[in-house]
Write a protein that holds these residues in place. Structure first.
Motif, PDB file in Angstrom:
ATOM      1  N   VAL A 105      29.994 -29.290  -3.012  1.00 38.38           N
ATOM      2  CA  VAL A 105      30.037 -29.116  -4.133  1.00 38.38           C
ATOM      3  C   VAL A 105      31.418 -28.586  -4.382  1.00 38.38           C
ATOM      4  N   TRP A 148      28.532 -37.475   1.299  1.00 40.54           N
ATOM      5  CA  TRP A 148      28.042 -37.106   0.987  1.00 40.54           C
ATOM      6  C   TRP A 148      26.511 -37.212   1.433  1.00 40.54           C
ATOM      7  N   LEU A 171      25.785 -36.869  -8.572  1.00 39.05           N
ATOM      8  CA  LEU A 171      26.682 -35.506  -8.979  1.00 39.05           C
ATOM      9  C   LEU A 171      28.238 -36.115  -9.309  1.00 39.05           C
ATOM     10  N   ALA A 198      24.750 -28.558 -10.492  1.00 34.85           N
ATOM     11  CA  ALA A 198      25.090 -29.195  -9.198  1.00 34.85           C
ATOM     12  C   ALA A 198      24.227 -28.729  -8.519  1.00 34.85           C
ATOM     13  N   ILE A 202      20.605 -30.512  -6.776  1.00 34.25           N
ATOM     14  CA  ILE A 202      20.281 -31.026  -5.106  1.00 34.25           C
ATOM     15  C   ILE A 202      19.373 -29.892  -4.005  1.00 34.25           C
TER      16      ILE A 202
END
Length: 206
Positions: A105, A148, A171, A198, A202
Motif C-alpha cells: 500500500v 497483490w 484498491l 486502503a 483490506i
C-alpha cells in the motif's frame, strides 16, 4: 522498508560527463512528456513541444527518441515495469503477510501521489501504444496484480483468489483516483488519507 517508484536507468549509469548530460536531458524530456501528454493527450503533443519545454530545438529531440511513439512507450512500459519490480521487492522482503500488504500500500500510494501524470496517460492513451508495447504493459500489469493477490491470500487464507483479484482492482481504483480527486499541490496531504482508506479496505488497522 522504502521502495521508490521514480525512474531509474534501465542500463548502467553513464560514467562520462557527456553521457551524464545526455541521460539528464533524456530524463528532462520524459518528465516534460509526462506533464504535457497528461494535460493535452498524446495527439496534442509534438516532439517540438517537448524540446521547447526543456529549452532545446525540435530536431535535437531526435537524438534521444526516434519518434513520439517511442516517448509513450518509455513512459508506459517504464512505469508498469517499475511497479512490478518494486512490488516484487516488497513481497520478497521476508515480512509477514500484514506487513507486506502495508508495504505494498505504501509503495503504491507513493507512486500515485508522486507521478499522477502517468496515471492519466495510462487511462487515456494506452491504446495509442504500438501493439507489442501495449501487450507488454498489459502482461506486466497482470503480473503486478498477482503480487497483490498472493499477498491478500496470504493475509486471509479464506479469501478465494478470484475475490482477492477483485479486492486488488478495487484498491487500484481507490489509489489511482488521485489525479482526479486531489489538486497537484495537495497530493502529499492525500497520502495518509489514501493509506488509511486502503488499509481499512483490506482489514488492517491504519
Amino acid at each position: 522498508m522504502t521502495v521508490t517508484t521514480k525512474t531509474e536507468p534501465r542500463t548502467s549509469p553513464p560514467t562520462t560527463r557527456r553521457g551524464r548530460m545526455k541521460a539528464d536531458r533524456r530524463r528532462q524530456l520524459l518528465d516534460a512528456a509526462a506533464r504535457l501528454i497528461a494535460e493535452r493527450g498524446f495527439h496534442g503533443v509534438r516532439l517540438e513541444d517537448l524540446g521547447a519545454a526543456v529549452g532545446i530545438s525540435g530536431p535535437a529531440v531526435y537524438r534521444h527518441f526516434p519518434n513520439k511513439d517511442a516517448v509513450l512507450v518509455e513512459l508506459l512500459v517504464g512505469i508498469s515495469t517499475r511497479l512490478f519490480d518494486g512490488g516484487t521487492e516488497v513481497t520478497e522482503s521476508g515480512s509477514d503477510a500484514a506487513a507486506t500488504l502495508e508495504e505494498l500500500v505504501d509503495f503504491h500510494v507513493d507512486f500515485a501521489t508522486s507521478e499522477p501524470e502517468l496515471i492519466r496517460i495510462q487511462d487515456r492513451d494506452l491504446d495509442n501504444l504500438p501493439d507489442d508495447a501495449r501487450r507488454e504493459v498489459r502482461r506486466t500489469q497482470r503480473r503486478y496484480v498477482e503480487l497483490w493477490v498472493a499477498a491478500l491470500c496470504a493475509h486471509d487464507p479464506a479469501l478465494a483468489e478470484a475475490d482477492a483479484r477483485v479486492v486488488a482492482h478495487g484498491l487500484f481504483g481507490l489509489l489511482n483516483s488521485t489525479p482526479y480527486s486531489a489538486r497537484r499541490g495537495s497530493l502529499a496531504d492525500s497520502k495518509p488519507v489514501l493509506r488509511a482508506a486502503a488499509l481499512r479496505l483490506i482489514g488492517i488497522a491504519a
